[in-house]
Design a protein around this motif. Sequence first.
Motif: not given
Length: 451
Positions: A199-211
């Motif tokens: 699984d992974y997550d990638s975002r422009h804003y760190y606070t938008d990331m899943r933990s």
Amino acid sequence: MSKQTADEQNSLSILDDLIAIARRKGAEAADAVRIQGTSVNVSVRQGETEEIERSEAHDLGLRVLIGKQQAFVSSNDTKPELLEELVDRALAMARNIPEDEFCGLANPDLLAKDTLALDLYDETTLTPDDLVAIAKEAEDAALGVEGVTNSEGGGASTGSASIALATSGGFRGAYSSSSFSVSASVIAGEGQGMERDYDYDSRHYYTDMRSPSEIGKIAGERAVKLLNPRKMPSGQFPVVYSNRVSGSILGHFSGAISGASVARGTSFLKDQMGGQIFSEHINVIDDPHRSRGPASKPFDGEGVANRRLDLIQEGMLQCWILNSASAKQLGLETNGRATRGTASPPGSGTTNLYMEAGASSLEEIISDIKSGLYVTSLIGFGVNGITGDYSRGASGFWIEDGKIAFPVSELTIAGNLKDMFLNLTPADDLEFRQGTNAPSLRIDGMMVAGT
């Protein structure tokens, strides 16, 4: 309107100088792009740091035009004397290249007047130690899932990028973006019965990331669910693509409506403008101006003002994906979908491409399937862009009596994209994680080849 940073202003100043030199030395028109980026990537395995990597890129590209001849040169050095050499090399190449009747800068009337603020840059700073801690948290959570026996690693990264573009036709624009990502990949089972997932997550804003712990936990649970897969007989069945992989179907669609492919006659949709491509409840949209969107951009690779495109409305094909060159070939006007590197002509592509969610849940769209396949992983690339013939390796879960029943592997799914598009039903689970996104998709009547 976005306010330019000092770095963006510096890049535009360099591009202005480069274009001025090119015009002074004989170019009839020119444009230039500067792409800068930095990134830090870390990986851990079994709680130990395996790699910490930092990279920087500073690329400069120039296009010069003399009549219908154009040439491209690139460099990573911006010293004034080297800019002169870059221009000389580009002009020498342009004078010895065959003419291209469709080359040229974008129509000045179509250029973006303002650089929109799309909220793509987060000033959060993460040190390598921070990234190591994040990667370890993701891996620890994955290893903590019962049944997980080994790890392929946890990862975390942060980066930023800046793009500046200027043309002799009067466009000047720049924008910056940040990126953060976290991943985990683990193995469940023993011996010949091992299975892996991630699984992974990638975002422009760190606070938008899943933990990180959520990402790791999901990776571990996915791997365990794949244990003891069965082989299935061949036949014709409904196939449901999970929203992890459904974007690939939309990717095949976007490739087929690329202006360049249509102009070359190499697309299976080349004669379908205005035609019924999907069922009437399907809408497909490309929106470059989504706030914090994974692939948002305030202007295209030629400086043209971009906007939302409704590519499919109620199942009907509305437009191609066009840059200036492909638009000229087709006797049309660019719709602001040019892409740009530093050493090649502008291409064309989508931005935030998505299919609108349907009205039914995943559980509802599979509830009447007596036997079928739920796909969570695709292997290989067996798609013929001219005919639309489709064949890919797949694994996931078998559906029995309307329920996801047990894991399956070593299957091949096949069909023709024209038929697949027309027989497609979306669920309501659309998530915006990548540049191309779709909800889970049910496609009836596909061939599934097993043992």
